[in-house]
Write a protein that holds these residues in place. Sequence first.
Motif, PDB file in Angstrom:
ATOM      1  N   ILE A  33       0.728  -1.195   0.227  1.00 58.73           N
ATOM      2  CA  ILE A  33       0.072   0.117   0.044  1.00 58.73           C
ATOM      3  C   ILE A  33       0.950   1.002   0.166  1.00 58.73           C
ATOM      4  N   ILE A  34       0.550   2.023  -0.902  1.00 61.24           N
ATOM      5  CA  ILE A  34       1.376   3.390  -0.975  1.00 61.24           C
ATOM      6  C   ILE A  34       0.413   4.472  -0.166  1.00 61.24           C
ATOM      7  N   ALA A  35       1.110   5.178   0.768  1.00 59.22           N
ATOM      8  CA  ALA A  35       0.196   6.236   1.556  1.00 59.22           C
ATOM      9  C   ALA A  35       0.735   7.603   0.973  1.00 59.22           C
ATOM     10  N   TYR A  36      -0.060   8.616   0.747  1.00 57.71           N
ATOM     11  CA  TYR A  36       0.483   9.778   0.282  1.00 57.71           C
ATOM     12  C   TYR A  36       0.126  10.964   1.349  1.00 57.71           C
ATOM     13  N   ILE A  52      -2.994   4.057  -1.772  1.00 57.82           N
ATOM     14  CA  ILE A  52      -3.221   3.445  -2.919  1.00 57.82           C
ATOM     15  C   ILE A  52      -2.700   1.906  -2.656  1.00 57.82           C
ATOM     16  N   SER A  53      -3.700   0.968  -3.107  1.00 60.66           N
ATOM     17  CA  SER A  53      -3.409  -0.393  -3.092  1.00 60.66           C
ATOM     18  C   SER A  53      -2.699  -0.773  -4.275  1.00 60.66           C
ATOM     19  N   VAL A  54      -1.528  -1.249  -4.363  1.00 62.31           N
ATOM     20  CA  VAL A  54      -1.000  -1.386  -5.789  1.00 62.31           C
ATOM     21  C   VAL A  54      -1.350  -2.725  -6.193  1.00 62.31           C
ATOM     22  N   LEU A  55      -1.708  -3.753  -5.391  1.00 57.52           N
ATOM     23  CA  LEU A  55      -2.434  -5.007  -5.694  1.00 57.52           C
ATOM     24  C   LEU A  55      -3.766  -5.001  -6.032  1.00 57.52           C
ATOM     25  N   ASP A  63      -0.450 -13.036 -12.605  1.00 56.80           N
ATOM     26  CA  ASP A  63       0.648 -14.260 -12.579  1.00 56.80           C
ATOM     27  C   ASP A  63       0.951 -14.576 -11.450  1.00 56.80           C
ATOM     28  N   GLY A  64       0.565 -14.294 -10.430  1.00 55.42           N
ATOM     29  CA  GLY A  64       0.769 -14.570  -8.877  1.00 55.42           C
ATOM     30  C   GLY A  64       1.157 -13.494  -7.897  1.00 55.42           C
ATOM     31  N   PHE A  65       1.733 -13.970  -6.795  1.00 52.06           N
ATOM     32  CA  PHE A  65       1.907 -12.812  -5.937  1.00 52.06           C
ATOM     33  C   PHE A  65       3.180 -11.996  -6.435  1.00 52.06           C
ATOM     34  N   ASP A  66       2.904 -10.681  -6.102  1.00 48.38           N
ATOM     35  CA  ASP A  66       4.035  -9.655  -6.613  1.00 48.38           C
ATOM     36  C   ASP A  66       4.277  -8.819  -5.133  1.00 48.38           C
ATOM     37  N   GLU A  67       5.106  -7.940  -5.126  1.00 52.06           N
ATOM     38  CA  GLU A  67       5.444  -6.860  -3.978  1.00 52.06           C
ATOM     39  C   GLU A  67       5.939  -5.728  -4.673  1.00 52.06           C
ATOM     40  N   ALA A  80       4.862   2.565  -9.784  1.00 59.61           N
ATOM     41  CA  ALA A  80       5.070   1.551  -8.502  1.00 59.61           C
ATOM     42  C   ALA A  80       5.852   0.418  -9.042  1.00 59.61           C
ATOM     43  N   PHE A  81       6.922   0.122  -8.785  1.00 57.87           N
ATOM     44  CA  PHE A  81       7.814  -0.930  -9.269  1.00 57.87           C
ATOM     45  C   PHE A  81       7.528  -2.168  -8.416  1.00 57.87           C
ATOM     46  N   LEU A  82       6.969  -3.025  -8.940  1.00 55.91           N
ATOM     47  CA  LEU A  82       6.813  -4.345  -8.291  1.00 55.91           C
ATOM     48  C   LEU A  82       8.123  -5.133  -8.537  1.00 55.91           C
ATOM     49  N   ARG A  83       8.195  -6.318  -7.965  1.00 53.60           N
ATOM     50  CA  ARG A  83       9.193  -7.193  -8.247  1.00 53.60           C
ATOM     51  C   ARG A  83       8.998  -8.014  -9.807  1.00 53.60           C
TER      52      ARG A  83
END
Length: 224
Positions: A33-36, A52-55, A63-67, A80-83
């Motif tokens: 979650i990104i807080a602003y 903001i919930s990026v997921l 394609d599965g779990f990301d972070e 938002a850069f996820l893995r």
Amino acid sequence: PATSGTVPTGRLVHSAFGRVWAQKSYTGASQNIIAYSTFLEEDKWGGTGGEISVLGNFAAVKDGFDELVAISSFDQYLVAFLRNSIVIYNNPHTPTSLGIQQIIQGVGCIARDSIQSIGKDLYFMSATGIRSLRQVIYTGDRADLNEISTLVRREFLVDVAASESALVNVRSSYDPEEGQYWLKAPEGNIWVFDMHTLDQNVPIRITKYVNTKWDSFVYFEGDT
């Protein structure tokens, strides 16, 4: 001044569009979650601040779990850069109207401090090497996408991404005077990508400096 609202405790933070954007927490569901903050009030997280919930969108995790690995901005977009993917948001100046501009699958960032603003582009380290965000956006999630570090891919990845735990020690900087992107590998080697100009037709010169023992570096007033 005293803060208000719930102050984020995560390890990711970015300042852009008159606000501070931060990872809500480093563990649990809140790590994605990104807080602003309130507009032009970096110490206030209530009021016109939000989250903001990026997921929160199915396409981001199909394609599965990301972070979440890093937060940045690019061409008036919040990134938002996820893995394993990248989520690009439009209208960051008005977060209540924030929308997803694009979700890129199969390409993400694995080292938070590898991200650097390069002219009108962002460079970052993916699982297969250094990439250009502008190129990623242009080509989408095609498997044949090239990296900035293609010529030294194998040696570079062995040096920089030998272990997951070591990636937190990656550091980078950009020297606009020399047109050089610098990246420190966890064990101390320094990789310099000399782009001369940002002309894609000019080959990138790559130099590896070994056993430097530098912890970090920064560009300041004409010098690195």
